[in-house]
Motif scaffolding. Sequence first.
Motif, mmCIF file in Angstrom:
data_model
loop_
_atom_site.group_PDB
_atom_site.id
_atom_site.type_symbol
_atom_site.label_atom_id
_atom_site.label_comp_id
_atom_site.label_asym_id
_atom_site.label_seq_id
_atom_site.Cartn_x
_atom_site.Cartn_y
_atom_site.Cartn_z
ATOM 1 N N PRO A 112 -6.739 -0.264 -0.412
ATOM 2 C CA PRO A 112 -7.394 1.058 -0.510
ATOM 3 C C PRO A 112 -6.584 2.139 0.197
ATOM 4 C CG PRO A 112 -8.458 -0.217 1.200
ATOM 5 C CD PRO A 112 -7.415 -1.128 0.582
ATOM 6 N N ILE A 113 -5.365 2.327 -0.241
ATOM 7 C CA ILE A 113 -4.444 3.244 0.433
ATOM 8 C C ILE A 113 -4.969 4.669 0.460
ATOM 9 C CG2 ILE A 113 -2.113 4.206 0.422
ATOM 10 C CD1 ILE A 113 -2.054 1.265 0.996
ATOM 11 N N LEU A 114 -5.333 5.182 -0.715
ATOM 12 C CA LEU A 114 -5.718 6.588 -0.809
ATOM 13 C C LEU A 114 -7.072 6.844 -0.155
ATOM 14 C CD1 LEU A 114 -4.440 7.356 -4.422
ATOM 15 C CD2 LEU A 114 -3.289 7.673 -2.221
ATOM 16 N N LEU A 115 -7.975 5.894 -0.247
ATOM 17 C CA LEU A 115 -9.257 6.027 0.447
ATOM 18 C C LEU A 115 -9.018 6.192 1.948
ATOM 19 C CD1 LEU A 115 -12.499 4.071 -0.202
ATOM 20 C CD2 LEU A 115 -11.590 4.130 2.103
ATOM 21 N N TYR A 116 -8.136 5.370 2.497
ATOM 22 C CA TYR A 116 -7.809 5.446 3.924
ATOM 23 C C TYR A 116 -7.136 6.768 4.253
ATOM 24 C CZ TYR A 116 -6.347 3.616 8.502
ATOM 25 O OH TYR A 116 -6.178 3.410 9.851
ATOM 26 N N MET A 119 1.618 18.667 4.401
ATOM 27 C CA MET A 119 0.594 18.108 3.520
ATOM 28 C C MET A 119 1.239 17.432 2.310
ATOM 29 S SD MET A 119 -2.632 17.517 3.028
ATOM 30 C CE MET A 119 -3.563 18.635 4.110
ATOM 31 N N VAL A 120 2.264 18.069 1.756
ATOM 32 C CA VAL A 120 3.000 17.458 0.639
ATOM 33 C C VAL A 120 3.612 16.133 1.086
ATOM 34 C CG1 VAL A 120 5.007 17.688 -0.870
ATOM 35 C CG2 VAL A 120 3.477 19.640 -0.533
ATOM 36 N N LYS A 121 4.265 16.151 2.248
ATOM 37 C CA LYS A 121 4.907 14.943 2.762
ATOM 38 C C LYS A 121 3.886 13.837 2.992
ATOM 39 C CE LYS A 121 7.861 13.261 6.513
ATOM 40 N NZ LYS A 121 8.579 13.626 7.771
ATOM 41 N N TYR A 122 2.729 14.218 3.519
ATOM 42 C CA TYR A 122 1.679 13.225 3.802
ATOM 43 C C TYR A 122 1.256 12.509 2.524
ATOM 44 C CZ TYR A 122 -2.830 11.281 5.210
ATOM 45 O OH TYR A 122 -3.882 10.439 5.450
ATOM 46 N N PHE A 123 0.986 13.266 1.473
ATOM 47 C CA PHE A 123 0.555 12.628 0.232
ATOM 48 C C PHE A 123 1.701 11.911 -0.470
ATOM 49 C CE2 PHE A 123 -3.444 14.987 0.553
ATOM 50 C CZ PHE A 123 -4.327 14.018 0.094
ATOM 51 N N ASP A 124 2.929 12.379 -0.286
ATOM 52 C CA ASP A 124 4.071 11.638 -0.818
ATOM 53 C C ASP A 124 4.097 10.227 -0.231
ATOM 54 O OD1 ASP A 124 4.959 13.629 -2.445
ATOM 55 O OD2 ASP A 124 6.602 14.295 -1.137
ATOM 56 N N ILE A 125 3.886 10.144 1.072
ATOM 57 C CA ILE A 125 3.853 8.842 1.745
ATOM 58 C C ILE A 125 2.706 7.997 1.205
ATOM 59 C CG2 ILE A 125 3.414 7.706 3.962
ATOM 60 C CD1 ILE A 125 4.867 10.089 5.293
ATOM 61 N N ALA A 126 1.534 8.618 1.062
ATOM 62 C CA ALA A 126 0.357 7.885 0.586
ATOM 63 C C ALA A 126 0.565 7.345 -0.830
ATOM 64 C CB ALA A 126 -0.874 8.792 0.629
ATOM 65 N N PHE A 127 1.114 8.173 -1.724
ATOM 66 C CA PHE A 127 1.318 7.729 -3.108
ATOM 67 C C PHE A 127 2.401 6.654 -3.200
ATOM 68 C CE2 PHE A 127 -0.513 12.036 -4.288
ATOM 69 C CZ PHE A 127 -1.730 11.498 -4.709
ATOM 70 N N ARG A 128 3.428 6.728 -2.358
ATOM 71 C CA ARG A 128 4.447 5.672 -2.345
ATOM 72 C C ARG A 128 3.846 4.354 -1.851
ATOM 73 N NH1 ARG A 128 7.956 9.755 0.095
ATOM 74 N NH2 ARG A 128 9.334 10.621 -1.516
ATOM 75 N N LEU A 129 3.035 4.436 -0.816
ATOM 76 C CA LEU A 129 2.369 3.229 -0.316
ATOM 77 C C LEU A 129 1.433 2.647 -1.363
ATOM 78 C CD1 LEU A 129 1.571 4.343 3.348
ATOM 79 C CD2 LEU A 129 3.159 2.538 2.651
ATOM 80 N N ARG A 130 0.813 3.518 -2.136
ATOM 81 C CA ARG A 130 -0.071 3.070 -3.219
ATOM 82 C C ARG A 130 0.714 2.236 -4.236
ATOM 83 N NH1 ARG A 130 -4.804 1.459 -5.338
ATOM 84 N NH2 ARG A 130 -4.892 1.928 -7.545
#
Length: 403
Positions: free
Chosen positions: A130-134, A112-123
């Motif tokens: 709409p990275i985080l929405l997706y 879960m940490v890794k998943y959001f790390d990826i999302a925040f970097r993409l942001r």
Amino acid sequence: MNLDGKVSQGVPIGNDISFLLAEVVLARVDNAIKSVTSQHSFRWFDDYELAFNTHEQAEEGLKKLNRELGKFRLRLNANKTAIVRLPQPSQDEWQETLREAGTVPYMNSNKMVKYFDIAFRLREQFPDAPILLYALGILFNINCPRYDVAQIAQGCITQALLCEPGAAQKAFALLSFWHVNGLTLDEALITATINQMIIRHEAGGFSSDCAWALAFCLEHGYTLDSKAGRVLCSFDDDCIALQALHMEQRGLLPKGFKNKEIVKGLKDADLDREHWLIAYETVRHDLLSVCTKAVYANPLFSEFLRHRVTFYRTRLPAYAMTLHPGGAPGWVVKSWVALLEGESERVRVQREESLSVLPILKLIHDDLEKTRGKHVSPDDAVASLMELFDTGADVSELGTFSG
């Protein structure tokens, strides 16, 4: 166009008549540009996508479209208009990256940490997407995370709420979905985040995000702090002001909130003008008395009162925020239905079992039985679920709840 002394260019938005007006005008434009557009061109409401064989034809088509729109004093949005060379990718690269990261068979704390790390970097890489929405939509794959995973997820979700405007509806829909499935939410963390959202709204934040935040507070009975209460005193958005008054009535704004500015703004409200909704609903739900005389004196709104008509529902079922259009992604709802479809005896048994496996279907099922006053089969619950989601209907189509 002159509306109440305010001159505006374009088609008014925000109500159902807007779609009709836009269609009347743009249908004329469609016919006028047929000579230069191909059969592969189409329009979605007011968005055009026109395909041509050559760049020169594309330039000519763009000029023609501009000319025809100009006849109605309309113009293209320069920031959204471009000639691009085909073929183009059907989706952005970041979407595939998020799907791969979020569809792991088992989501533990580290993943879960890794998943959001990826999302925040993409942001950071794609600040306008709409990275985080997706990313939040993908997490509907998880019916109810384990406690340790949920703690990390809620921390990341609250960060998403504060850094990406437009992600609030999906975030609160996801939290509501997990809560329906048995998760105990971190009330202190979520409330602190909503307080920050409200304070940021004062500095020009995203109004719809605040509206979803207040709806979530009303659904779960969360109390905001005095700073947020003081921000909500201002009367700069009718829907948020109405929600604030509702929260005051529920005792969810115990400090800081004063309705003086709202009362002042509604004192001379004209029910034929912009504040008609909040003026009527404050009387309908006994939130304020300042508009009582005007509402009862108005033939239309007095009749609405007599029949207990409301445009603002003070009570909604627990599944409302999840199933509201913009909440759970379509592929998630269809996956729920797929578990319950089929005609064999084995599948019929699975349907009955799924009402306990998928609590959201059990809620819909129970609500339908209450509405109809008789036994309702799982098939009816599934049919109502799909009707609600496919038509984008108001969740009030399912239940007996009233304002």
